[in-house]
Design an enzyme around this catalytic site. Structure first.
Site, short mmCIF file in Angstrom:
data_model
loop_
_atom_site.label_atom_id
_atom_site.label_comp_id
_atom_site.label_asym_id
_atom_site.label_seq_id
_atom_site.Cartn_x
_atom_site.Cartn_y
_atom_site.Cartn_z
N ARG A 267 -8.46 -3.49 3.14
CA ARG A 267 -8.61 -3.85 1.73
C ARG A 267 -9.56 -5.03 1.55
O ARG A 267 -10.05 -5.29 0.46
CB ARG A 267 -7.27 -4.24 1.11
CG ARG A 267 -6.29 -3.12 0.99
CD ARG A 267 -5.03 -3.61 0.33
NE ARG A 267 -5.08 -3.51 -1.11
CZ ARG A 267 -4.54 -2.52 -1.82
NH1 ARG A 267 -3.91 -1.55 -1.22
NH2 ARG A 267 -4.62 -2.51 -3.14
N TYR B 165 -13.01 -5.03 -0.38
CA TYR B 165 -13.04 -5.11 -1.85
C TYR B 165 -12.63 -6.53 -2.29
O TYR B 165 -13.30 -7.14 -3.13
CB TYR B 165 -12.08 -4.07 -2.42
CG TYR B 165 -12.10 -3.97 -3.93
CD1 TYR B 165 -13.24 -3.58 -4.62
CD2 TYR B 165 -10.95 -4.25 -4.67
CE1 TYR B 165 -13.24 -3.47 -6.00
CE2 TYR B 165 -10.94 -4.14 -6.06
CZ TYR B 165 -12.09 -3.75 -6.72
OH TYR B 165 -12.09 -3.64 -8.09
N ASP B 166 -11.55 -7.03 -1.70
CA ASP B 166 -11.04 -8.34 -2.10
C ASP B 166 -12.10 -9.42 -1.88
O ASP B 166 -12.37 -10.24 -2.76
CB ASP B 166 -9.79 -8.71 -1.28
CG ASP B 166 -8.68 -7.66 -1.37
OD1 ASP B 166 -8.95 -6.55 -1.87
OD2 ASP B 166 -7.56 -7.93 -0.90
N ASN C 285 -3.08 10.42 -8.83
CA ASN C 285 -2.40 11.24 -7.80
C ASN C 285 -1.10 11.82 -8.34
O ASN C 285 -0.85 13.02 -8.25
CB ASN C 285 -2.09 10.40 -6.56
CG ASN C 285 -3.27 10.32 -5.61
OD1 ASN C 285 -4.35 10.83 -5.89
ND2 ASN C 285 -3.08 9.64 -4.49
N GLN D 92 7.54 -1.29 -4.05
CA GLN D 92 6.42 -2.17 -4.39
C GLN D 92 6.12 -2.04 -5.88
O GLN D 92 6.27 -0.95 -6.44
CB GLN D 92 5.17 -1.87 -3.54
CG GLN D 92 4.47 -0.57 -3.80
CD GLN D 92 5.03 0.60 -3.01
OE1 GLN D 92 6.21 0.66 -2.74
NE2 GLN D 92 4.17 1.55 -2.65
N1 UDP Z 1 0.59 4.80 -4.11
C1 UDP Z 1 1.53 5.80 -3.91
N2 UDP Z 1 1.10 7.10 -3.91
C2 UDP Z 1 -0.20 7.46 -4.13
C3 UDP Z 1 -1.15 6.43 -4.35
C4 UDP Z 1 -0.72 5.12 -4.34
O1 UDP Z 1 2.71 5.52 -3.72
O2 UDP Z 1 -0.50 8.66 -4.13
C5 UDP Z 1 1.05 3.40 -4.11
C6 UDP Z 1 0.20 2.43 -3.31
O3 UDP Z 1 0.63 2.37 -1.97
C7 UDP Z 1 0.42 1.13 -4.04
C8 UDP Z 1 0.63 1.56 -5.49
O4 UDP Z 1 0.98 2.94 -5.45
O5 UDP Z 1 1.58 0.50 -3.61
C9 UDP Z 1 -0.60 1.41 -6.37
O6 UDP Z 1 -1.68 1.95 -5.68
P1 UDP Z 1 -3.11 2.21 -6.33
O7 UDP Z 1 -3.90 2.96 -5.33
O8 UDP Z 1 -2.94 2.82 -7.66
O9 UDP Z 1 -3.78 0.78 -6.55
P2 UDP Z 1 -3.51 -0.71 -6.03
O10 UDP Z 1 -2.62 -1.30 -7.05
O11 UDP Z 1 -2.83 -0.67 -4.68
O12 UDP Z 1 -4.84 -1.32 -5.99
#
Ligand code: UDP
Length: 314
Positions: free
Chosen positions: A145, A148-149, A193, A212
């Site tokens: 990550r 990007y960060d 998704n 989370q």
């Molecule tokens: N996530 C999930 N299923 C998916 C895609 C994402 O459970 O198909 C989780 C991911 O691990 C994270 C949260 O959803 O904890 C949000 O992920 P996203 O990719 O939307 O963006 P982020 O907030 O991590 O930048």
């Protein structure tokens, strides 16, 4: 308001294209620049033929030339989905670093105001909750990550340097999770998704244990906040996002219910450095911009689900 001439980098992307809509609607002239790496022409094609709209297919990591005056540059170019962080690692670092430098150089040359699209990712996996603008973050610079960060952290540093050294009138918005019409179905983020899985009757895959948290802001609210920040004399970063926190399991359940789907929820592997919590403290935006989100999650998600259904993308 007088008519302005704006450049929006990443203008064919999810947030960028909604900004194009807003400024054209307000009577301004918009130059939309995008290399279509993750943006889509379809997001702005309804403006083709509008004399106040120009689309330029261009990669802003190279020297940017724009004919004529510019009043504002909104720098939104960058892949932004965690699903892209590995696939597009170097492109992300380049657009955050080289692209921001070029866009700032153009702002300086044109005497234009500049707004940087930054991100809640600058806080990394935060140890302070909710996140205020003065929190400095917990980022793993060498993790997946990190591309990007760190690109966005560099972009913020570069923006402040141009402000201090060259007197460019700059804004920095730290955008928290935002969703709505025009997200790519294959974008890889949780909301598209889950929606595509729910509409197809496939299982929704929640990563980790689903505890989370994120806070999700509807695109219409985000656009209004960005527009207010442009008008406000605030050069330091401002968080924009929805102050309602929810777990990813709750999000998945809500999407199943709203789409009247019979999909099951299953669990998958948690990506590296996935933040455990994320919630904006929007006191600064409330006080200085008189802004806060007005669209609740159920309303915004329903609109988004309906859009995915209508466009047949899902
Ligand atoms: N996530 C999930 N299923 C998916 C895609 C994402 O459970 O198909 C989780 C991911 O691990 C994270 C949260 O959803 O904890 C949000 O992920 P996203 O990719 O939307 O963006 P982020 O907030 O991590 O930048």
């Amino acid at each position: 308001m007088l008519s302005m001439r704006l450049l929006i980098t990443g203008g064919a992307g999810f947030i960028g294209s909604h900004l194009c809509d807003l400024f054209l609607h307000q009577g301004h002239e918009v130059i939309c620049m995008d290399n279509l790496l993750t943006g889509r022409k379809a997001n702005v094609s309804k403006h083709f033929g509008n004399p106040r709209f120009t689309f330029v297919c261009y990669d802003v990591t190279h020297y940017i030339h724009v004919d004529g005056p510019l009043d504002y540059i909104l720098h939104f170019a960058s892949p932004a989905s965690p699903a892209d962080f590995e696939r597009l690692a170097i492109r992300i670092l380049k657009v955050g670093a080289l692209g921001t430098h070029k866009a700032l150089g153009l702002a300086r040359a044109k005497g234009a105001r500049f707004l940087l699209a930054s991100t809640s990712e600058v806080y990394g996996d935060p140890l302070s909750h909710p996140q205020r603008e003065d929190y400095r973050g917990n980022v793993n610079p060498i993790g997946v990550r990190g591309v990007y960060d760190e690109a966005k952290r560099f972009a913020e540093a570069m923006t402040m340097a141009y402000h201090r050294a060259h007197g460019v009138d700059t804004r920095i918005v730290r955008i928290f999770n935002t969703y709505g019409e025009r997200m790519r179905a294959d974008d890889g983020r949780a909301i598209p998704n889950f929606i595509t899985q729910a509409l197809a009757g496939r299982p929704l895959i929640v990563y980790g244990d689903g505890r989370q948290t994120r806070s999700i802001c509807y695109i219409g609210d985000m656009i209004q906040g960005i527009a207010r920040l442009m008008e406000a004399p605030i050069n330091t970063p401002v968080n924009l996002g929805n102050p309602h926190e929810l777990s990813m399991l709750e999000l998945a359940r809500t999407i199943v219910a709203l789409s009247r789907s019979s999909s099951r929820i299953v669990f998958g592997e948690l990506p590296q450095d996935d933040p455990k919590v994320r919630l904006p403290d929007i006191t600064k935006a409330r006080q200085l911009l008189q802004w806060e989100p007005v669209v609740g999650a159920e309303t915004g998600l329903q609109r988004t689900i309906d859009w995915f259904r209508r466009t047949g993308i899902a």
